[in-house]
Design a protein around this motif. Structure first.
Motif, PDB file in Angstrom:
ATOM      1  N   GLY A  50       0.811  -1.215   0.000  1.00 49.38           N
ATOM      2  CA  GLY A  50       0.000   0.000   0.000  1.00 49.38           C
ATOM      3  C   GLY A  50       0.839   1.258   0.000  1.00 49.38           C
ATOM      4  O   GLY A  50       0.550   2.225  -0.734  1.00 49.38           O
ATOM      5  N   GLY A  53       2.369   1.815  -3.430  1.00 50.03           N
ATOM      6  CA  GLY A  53       1.368   2.323  -4.359  1.00 50.03           C
ATOM      7  C   GLY A  53       1.102   3.795  -4.141  1.00 50.03           C
ATOM      8  O   GLY A  53       1.046   4.585  -5.098  1.00 50.03           O
ATOM      9  N   ALA A  54       0.952   4.181  -2.874  1.00 48.21           N
ATOM     10  CA  ALA A  54       0.694   5.591  -2.567  1.00 48.21           C
ATOM     11  C   ALA A  54       1.867   6.472  -2.994  1.00 48.21           C
ATOM     12  O   ALA A  54       1.674   7.593  -3.467  1.00 48.21           O
ATOM     13  CB  ALA A  54       0.428   5.753  -1.072  1.00 48.21           C
ATOM     14  N   TRP A  59      -3.599   3.769  -6.428  1.00 51.33           N
ATOM     15  CA  TRP A  59      -4.445   3.477  -5.267  1.00 51.33           C
ATOM     16  C   TRP A  59      -5.162   2.160  -5.476  1.00 51.33           C
ATOM     17  O   TRP A  59      -5.599   1.827  -6.586  1.00 51.33           O
ATOM     18  CB  TRP A  59      -5.493   4.571  -5.029  1.00 51.33           C
ATOM     19  CG  TRP A  59      -6.275   4.281  -3.768  1.00 51.33           C
ATOM     20  CD1 TRP A  59      -5.931   4.632  -2.495  1.00 51.33           C
ATOM     21  CD2 TRP A  59      -7.488   3.545  -3.646  1.00 51.33           C
ATOM     22  NE1 TRP A  59      -6.844   4.164  -1.591  1.00 51.33           N
ATOM     23  CE2 TRP A  59      -7.828   3.485  -2.270  1.00 51.33           C
ATOM     24  CE3 TRP A  59      -8.337   2.915  -4.564  1.00 51.33           C
ATOM     25  CZ2 TRP A  59      -8.963   2.843  -1.791  1.00 51.33           C
ATOM     26  CZ3 TRP A  59      -9.467   2.271  -4.085  1.00 51.33           C
ATOM     27  CH2 TRP A  59      -9.766   2.237  -2.713  1.00 51.33           C
ATOM     28  N   PHE A  60      -5.263   1.408  -4.402  1.00 50.24           N
ATOM     29  CA  PHE A  60      -6.053   0.183  -4.345  1.00 50.24           C
ATOM     30  C   PHE A  60      -6.404  -0.015  -2.881  1.00 50.24           C
ATOM     31  O   PHE A  60      -5.722   0.489  -1.994  1.00 50.24           O
ATOM     32  CB  PHE A  60      -5.267  -1.016  -4.898  1.00 50.24           C
ATOM     33  CG  PHE A  60      -3.799  -0.972  -4.575  1.00 50.24           C
ATOM     34  CD1 PHE A  60      -3.325  -1.359  -3.336  1.00 50.24           C
ATOM     35  CD2 PHE A  60      -2.900  -0.502  -5.515  1.00 50.24           C
ATOM     36  CE1 PHE A  60      -1.981  -1.303  -3.034  1.00 50.24           C
ATOM     37  CE2 PHE A  60      -1.541  -0.435  -5.220  1.00 50.24           C
ATOM     38  CZ  PHE A  60      -1.085  -0.844  -3.970  1.00 50.24           C
ATOM     39  N   PRO A  61      -7.491  -0.717  -2.587  1.00 49.04           N
ATOM     40  CA  PRO A  61      -7.911  -0.874  -1.194  1.00 49.04           C
ATOM     41  C   PRO A  61      -7.004  -1.821  -0.418  1.00 49.04           C
ATOM     42  O   PRO A  61      -6.273  -2.640  -0.992  1.00 49.04           O
ATOM     43  CB  PRO A  61      -9.326  -1.438  -1.320  1.00 49.04           C
ATOM     44  CG  PRO A  61      -9.376  -2.074  -2.654  1.00 49.04           C
ATOM     45  CD  PRO A  61      -8.463  -1.270  -3.533  1.00 49.04           C
ATOM     46  N   HIS A 116      -6.993   2.715   7.405  1.00 49.54           N
ATOM     47  CA  HIS A 116      -7.008   2.682   5.944  1.00 49.54           C
ATOM     48  C   HIS A 116      -7.477   1.302   5.490  1.00 49.54           C
ATOM     49  O   HIS A 116      -7.320   0.930   4.337  1.00 49.54           O
ATOM     50  CB  HIS A 116      -5.655   3.055   5.320  1.00 49.54           C
ATOM     51  CG  HIS A 116      -4.478   2.269   5.816  1.00 49.54           C
ATOM     52  ND1 HIS A 116      -3.211   2.787   5.875  1.00 49.54           N
ATOM     53  CD2 HIS A 116      -4.371   0.999   6.269  1.00 49.54           C
ATOM     54  CE1 HIS A 116      -2.379   1.880   6.333  1.00 49.54           C
ATOM     55  NE2 HIS A 116      -3.059   0.794   6.568  1.00 49.54           N
ATOM     56  N   SER A 141      -9.895   5.768   5.470  1.00 51.47           N
ATOM     57  CA  SER A 141      -9.438   6.677   4.421  1.00 51.47           C
ATOM     58  C   SER A 141      -9.676   6.104   3.031  1.00 51.47           C
ATOM     59  O   SER A 141      -9.404   6.785   2.038  1.00 51.47           O
ATOM     60  CB  SER A 141      -7.959   7.033   4.617  1.00 51.47           C
ATOM     61  OG  SER A 141      -7.148   5.876   4.560  1.00 51.47           O
ATOM     62  N   GLU A 142     -10.227   4.891   2.951  1.00 52.83           N
ATOM     63  CA  GLU A 142     -10.690   4.410   1.645  1.00 52.83           C
ATOM     64  C   GLU A 142     -11.749   5.361   1.076  1.00 52.83           C
ATOM     65  O   GLU A 142     -11.927   5.438  -0.144  1.00 52.83           O
ATOM     66  CB  GLU A 142     -11.273   2.997   1.754  1.00 52.83           C
ATOM     67  CG  GLU A 142     -10.226   1.904   1.814  1.00 52.83           C
ATOM     68  CD  GLU A 142     -10.789   0.537   1.507  1.00 52.83           C
ATOM     69  OE1 GLU A 142     -11.922   0.438   1.001  1.00 52.83           O
ATOM     70  OE2 GLU A 142     -10.079  -0.449   1.766  1.00 52.83           O
ATOM     71  N   ARG A 145      -9.803   7.513  -0.943  1.00 51.52           N
ATOM     72  CA  ARG A 145      -8.806   6.797  -1.742  1.00 51.52           C
ATOM     73  C   ARG A 145      -7.387   7.200  -1.353  1.00 51.52           C
ATOM     74  O   ARG A 145      -6.554   7.581  -2.181  1.00 51.52           O
ATOM     75  CB  ARG A 145      -9.052   7.040  -3.242  1.00 51.52           C
ATOM     76  CG  ARG A 145     -10.394   6.507  -3.700  1.00 51.52           C
ATOM     77  CD  ARG A 145     -10.718   6.967  -5.116  1.00 51.52           C
ATOM     78  NE  ARG A 145      -9.832   6.341  -6.110  1.00 51.52           N
ATOM     79  CZ  ARG A 145     -10.067   5.178  -6.718  1.00 51.52           C
ATOM     80  NH1 ARG A 145     -11.170   4.491  -6.430  1.00 51.52           N
ATOM     81  NH2 ARG A 145      -9.226   4.698  -7.606  1.00 51.52           N
ATOM     82  N   ALA A 146      -7.137   7.109  -0.041  1.00 49.97           N
ATOM     83  CA  ALA A 146      -5.825   7.464   0.484  1.00 49.97           C
ATOM     84  C   ALA A 146      -5.377   6.406   1.487  1.00 49.97           C
ATOM     85  O   ALA A 146      -6.196   5.692   2.066  1.00 49.97           O
ATOM     86  CB  ALA A 146      -5.869   8.830   1.156  1.00 49.97           C
ATOM     87  N   TRP A 147      -4.086   6.325   1.682  1.00 47.81           N
ATOM     88  CA  TRP A 147      -3.503   5.451   2.705  1.00 47.81           C
ATOM     89  C   TRP A 147      -2.824   6.314   3.758  1.00 47.81           C
ATOM     90  O   TRP A 147      -2.144   7.300   3.418  1.00 47.81           O
ATOM     91  CB  TRP A 147      -2.442   4.528   2.084  1.00 47.81           C
ATOM     92  CG  TRP A 147      -2.979   3.301   1.417  1.00 47.81           C
ATOM     93  CD1 TRP A 147      -3.746   3.236   0.297  1.00 47.81           C
ATOM     94  CD2 TRP A 147      -2.754   1.949   1.829  1.00 47.81           C
ATOM     95  NE1 TRP A 147      -4.027   1.931  -0.022  1.00 47.81           N
ATOM     96  CE2 TRP A 147      -3.429   1.108   0.899  1.00 47.81           C
ATOM     97  CE3 TRP A 147      -2.060   1.355   2.877  1.00 47.81           C
ATOM     98  CZ2 TRP A 147      -3.429  -0.281   0.998  1.00 47.81           C
ATOM     99  CZ3 TRP A 147      -2.052  -0.017   2.978  1.00 47.81           C
ATOM    100  CH2 TRP A 147      -2.726  -0.833   2.054  1.00 47.81           C
TER     101      TRP A 147
END
Length: 226
Positions: A50, A53-54, A59-61, A116, A141-142, A145-147
């Motif tokens: 995660g 990716g950030a 972004w992904f859950p 998150h 924070s999903e 769309r943030a971690w």
């Protein structure tokens, strides 16, 4: 470390490991043919996935990152990885959560959760522990769309709660979470003895810390009023 800090109006708590014991996820790994001993590696890799990716603007859950990490570490097939991830809905609070929450409630301080992680995990765990009535709201924070530890997650949470960042505290069992919250202007609290025995000394230190959530809460409440 607490210079200029005042007693918070709202305390936000991280969820996985900080509030909820993730041991059932380890049990699920065993049930699917791997080993509970793999849980620390799987969980850490999910966070790494995660964060990476950030860092590059993807972004992904959390669930997607976690399932990918189960596969990477254990080699389990996708359906088994999904069943392991399902176990996050079976988590229960650590023993020190209820007394910490009740101490804050008695002092008139609002409580929220900030993860998150997947929506529903915090709610299921709080319900299992009989703590739902003590928590004003559960935030992930999903929604934006943030971690964490990106500062936007903490600023968003403060905005949702209608307080300035300096009026909110973030309590976590993860040094990286404390770092992110502090950089966003929140008061920070770290509890040791979960997955981290001591705070990472390479980061900005927390404003308060303790070996249990109760100790952290008492230290926050001991700060001078605004």
């Amino acid at each position: 470390m607490t210079a200029g800090r005042t007693r918070p109006d709202v305390v936000a708590f991280d969820v996985n490991e900080t509030l909820l014991d993730i041991a059932p996820v380890g049990a699920a790994l065993t049930e699917q043919g791997s080993s509970a001993d793999q849980l620390p590696a799987v969980f850490s890799r999910a966070l790494l996935t995660g964060f990476a990716g950030a860092a590059v603007g993807a972004w992904f859950p959390f669930r997607a990152a976690f399932e990918a990490s189960v596969a990477q570490v254990t080699g389990l097939p996708s359906d088994a990885c999904s069943r392991v991830a399902d176990a996050f809905m079976e988590l229960s609070p650590h023993p020190d959560v209820e007394p910490a929450f009740r101490r804050l409630t008695d002092a008139g301080v609002r409580i929220v959760t900030l993860s998150h992680g997947s929506p529903g995990v915090a709610e299921a765990g709080l319900t299992r522990g009989g703590l739902t009535a003590l928590v004003e709201r559960t935030l992930t924070s999903e929604s934006i769309r943030a971690w964490k530890p990106g500062r936007e997650a903490y600023l968003w949470a403060a905005g949702v709660c209608g307080v300035a960042p300096e009026q909110m505290a973030m309590v976590a069992a993860h040094s990286w979470d404390v770092l992110g919250a502090g950089r966003a202007g929140l008061t920070t609290g770290f509890t040791s003895g979960r997955s981290e025995q001591v705070f990472a000394e390479v980061y900005d230190p927390p404003h308060v810390q303790g070996s249990s959530l109760v100790e952290v809460v008492e230290a926050l409440l001991a700060l001078p009023p605004a």
